[in-house]
Design a protein around this motif. Structure first.
Motif, PDB file in Angstrom:
ATOM      1  N   ARG A   1     -22.217  -7.528   7.889  1.00 40.10           N
ATOM      2  CA  ARG A   1     -23.490  -7.242   8.542  1.00 40.10           C
ATOM      3  C   ARG A   1     -24.342  -6.271   7.733  1.00 40.10           C
ATOM      4  NH1 ARG A   1     -20.040  -8.536  12.697  1.00 40.10           N
ATOM      5  NH2 ARG A   1     -20.983  -9.893  14.266  1.00 40.10           N
TER       6      ARG A   1
ATOM      7  N   SER B   1     -36.670  -1.281   7.787  1.00 41.99           N
ATOM      8  CA  SER B   1     -37.337  -1.904   8.936  1.00 41.99           C
ATOM      9  C   SER B   1     -38.586  -2.720   8.612  1.00 41.99           C
ATOM     10  CB  SER B   1     -37.683  -0.849   9.985  1.00 41.99           C
ATOM     11  OG  SER B   1     -38.613   0.063   9.455  1.00 41.99           O
TER      12      SER B   1
ATOM     13  N   ASN C   1     -36.872 -15.694   8.098  1.00 43.75           N
ATOM     14  CA  ASN C   1     -35.744 -16.250   8.849  1.00 43.75           C
ATOM     15  C   ASN C   1     -35.159 -17.532   8.268  1.00 43.75           C
ATOM     16  OD1 ASN C   1     -35.815 -14.154  10.692  1.00 43.75           O
ATOM     17  ND2 ASN C   1     -37.286 -15.235  12.003  1.00 43.75           N
TER      18      ASN C   1
ATOM     19  N   GLU D   1     -27.637 -15.657   7.998  1.00 49.76           N
ATOM     20  CA  GLU D   1     -28.641 -15.809   9.038  1.00 49.76           C
ATOM     21  C   GLU D   1     -29.109 -14.451   9.522  1.00 49.76           C
ATOM     22  OE1 GLU D   1     -26.789 -18.135  12.116  1.00 49.76           O
ATOM     23  OE2 GLU D   1     -25.753 -16.402  12.936  1.00 49.76           O
ATOM     24  N   ARG D   2     -30.195 -14.527  10.270  1.00 51.88           N
ATOM     25  CA  ARG D   2     -30.738 -13.331  10.879  1.00 51.88           C
ATOM     26  C   ARG D   2     -30.675 -13.554  12.383  1.00 51.88           C
ATOM     27  NH1 ARG D   2     -36.582 -10.567  10.074  1.00 51.88           N
ATOM     28  NH2 ARG D   2     -35.875  -8.412  10.361  1.00 51.88           N
ATOM     29  N   PRO D   3     -29.592 -13.168  13.014  1.00 49.84           N
ATOM     30  CA  PRO D   3     -29.388 -13.514  14.425  1.00 49.84           C
ATOM     31  C   PRO D   3     -30.347 -12.811  15.386  1.00 49.84           C
ATOM     32  CG  PRO D   3     -27.644 -12.054  13.644  1.00 49.84           C
ATOM     33  CD  PRO D   3     -28.460 -12.437  12.449  1.00 49.84           C
ATOM     34  N   ASP D   4     -30.883 -11.678  14.984  1.00 48.33           N
ATOM     35  CA  ASP D   4     -31.854 -10.984  15.815  1.00 48.33           C
ATOM     36  C   ASP D   4     -32.880 -10.335  14.898  1.00 48.33           C
ATOM     37  OD1 ASP D   4     -29.221  -8.667  16.372  1.00 48.33           O
ATOM     38  OD2 ASP D   4     -30.809  -8.481  14.898  1.00 48.33           O
ATOM     39  N   GLY D   5     -33.758  -9.522  15.446  1.00 44.39           N
ATOM     40  CA  GLY D   5     -34.848  -8.984  14.637  1.00 44.39           C
ATOM     41  C   GLY D   5     -34.454  -7.956  13.611  1.00 44.39           C
ATOM     42  N   SER D   6     -33.222  -7.439  13.692  1.00 49.84           N
ATOM     43  CA  SER D   6     -32.868  -6.363  12.781  1.00 49.84           C
ATOM     44  C   SER D   6     -31.689  -6.694  11.872  1.00 49.84           C
ATOM     45  CB  SER D   6     -32.558  -5.088  13.560  1.00 49.84           C
ATOM     46  OG  SER D   6     -31.515  -5.316  14.478  1.00 49.84           O
ATOM     47  N   ASN D   7     -30.716  -7.444  12.379  1.00 43.64           N
ATOM     48  CA  ASN D   7     -29.513  -7.688  11.589  1.00 43.64           C
ATOM     49  C   ASN D   7     -29.651  -8.893  10.674  1.00 43.64           C
ATOM     50  OD1 ASN D   7     -27.399  -5.746  12.536  1.00 43.64           O
ATOM     51  ND2 ASN D   7     -28.041  -6.606  14.494  1.00 43.64           N
TER      52      ASN D   7
ATOM     53  N   THR E   1     -26.842 -11.276   8.460  1.00 43.77           N
ATOM     54  CA  THR E   1     -25.396 -11.438   8.311  1.00 43.77           C
ATOM     55  C   THR E   1     -25.035 -12.424   7.211  1.00 43.77           C
ATOM     56  OG1 THR E   1     -25.273 -13.213   9.944  1.00 43.77           O
ATOM     57  CG2 THR E   1     -25.008 -10.953  10.756  1.00 43.77           C
TER      58      THR E   1
END
Lengths: 112, 113
Positions: free
Chosen positions: B22, B27, B52, B68-74, B76
């Motif tokens: 991860r 930001s 994305n 992938e980018r599973p959410d707005g910050s992480n 993986t």
């Protein structure tokens, strides 16, 4: 891959001495980046050079990019123990997309 | 000073297992990268990511890997069915729009036993 050649592979200098590390590309570069890595740790950005003939300095470290944008040197003046580590050159190479290609690194030891 | 954060710092896994590495990029950065460094070898590019989606991948980044980018910050990196030769330091990097400087995380040391 041999796109970037770094020399020397390793260097041991007496504290207070000057040193130079070289990075040579067989291809034209968009940009050349110097990073420092402590063993087993991440890469710390030092300097970016983009224009032929450009020279940048930060504290006792000076980096230059030649006019043809294929060779860079990193010069450390009056080396200190804090300068010890692995110096990596990375490059944006024309035709290689936006990834960085890295040299093999130069291990610098500074003896007190 | 903002920095790229990687977790875990060290991951030990058995051959054949799946691992997820991860990264939390800086930001306001929009470009993300994964690199790896096998002990004693050069830092090698794996994959880059923008908006994305994967924008570029190397020959190393085969079907065993996914990003992938599973959410707005992480951000993986998943390695399926790990092999001994996957043992390496994996670095995440990010850069902002309008700058070419990639900032690297401290890395995840992956040990496959």
């Amino acid at each position: 891959s041999q796109e970037l050649e770094q020399s020397p592979q390793s260097l041991i200098v007496q504290e207070g001495k000057n040193l130079t590390i070289n990075c040579t590309s067989s291809k034209t570069l968009y940009g050349l980046y110097w990073y420092k890595q402590k063993y087993g740790e991440g890469l710390i950005f030092l300097m970016m050079l983009q224009k032929g003939g450009e020279e940048k300095s930060h504290e006792k470290i000076t980096a230059k990019l030649d006019e043809k944008k294929q060779q860079s040197s990193l010069h450390i003046t009056a080396s200190q123990p804090s300068h010890a580590g692995i110096y990596l050159c990375g490059a944006d190479i024309v035709g290689y997309g936006n990834k960085l290609v890295f040299g093999a690194g130069t291990i610098l030891r500074v003896k007190s | 000073e903002p920095e790229v954060t990687q977790t875990p710092s060290h991951q030990v896994t058995q051959m054949g297992q799946e691992v997820i590495l991860r990264c939390v990029p800086i930001s306001n950065h929009l470009y993300f990268y994964w690199y790896r460094q096998i002990l004693g070898q050069k830092v090698e590019f794996l994959v880059s990511f923008y908006n994305n989606e994967i924008s570029e991948k190397s020959e190393i980044f085969d079907d065993q890997f996914s990003a992938e980018r599973p959410d707005g910050s992480n951000f993986t990196l998943k390695i399926r069915s790990t092999k001994l030769e996957d043992s390496a330091m994996y670095f995440c990097a990010s850069r902002r729009q309008g700058s070419n400087i990639q900032y690297f995380g401290a890395g995840t040391r992956l040990s496959v036993l």
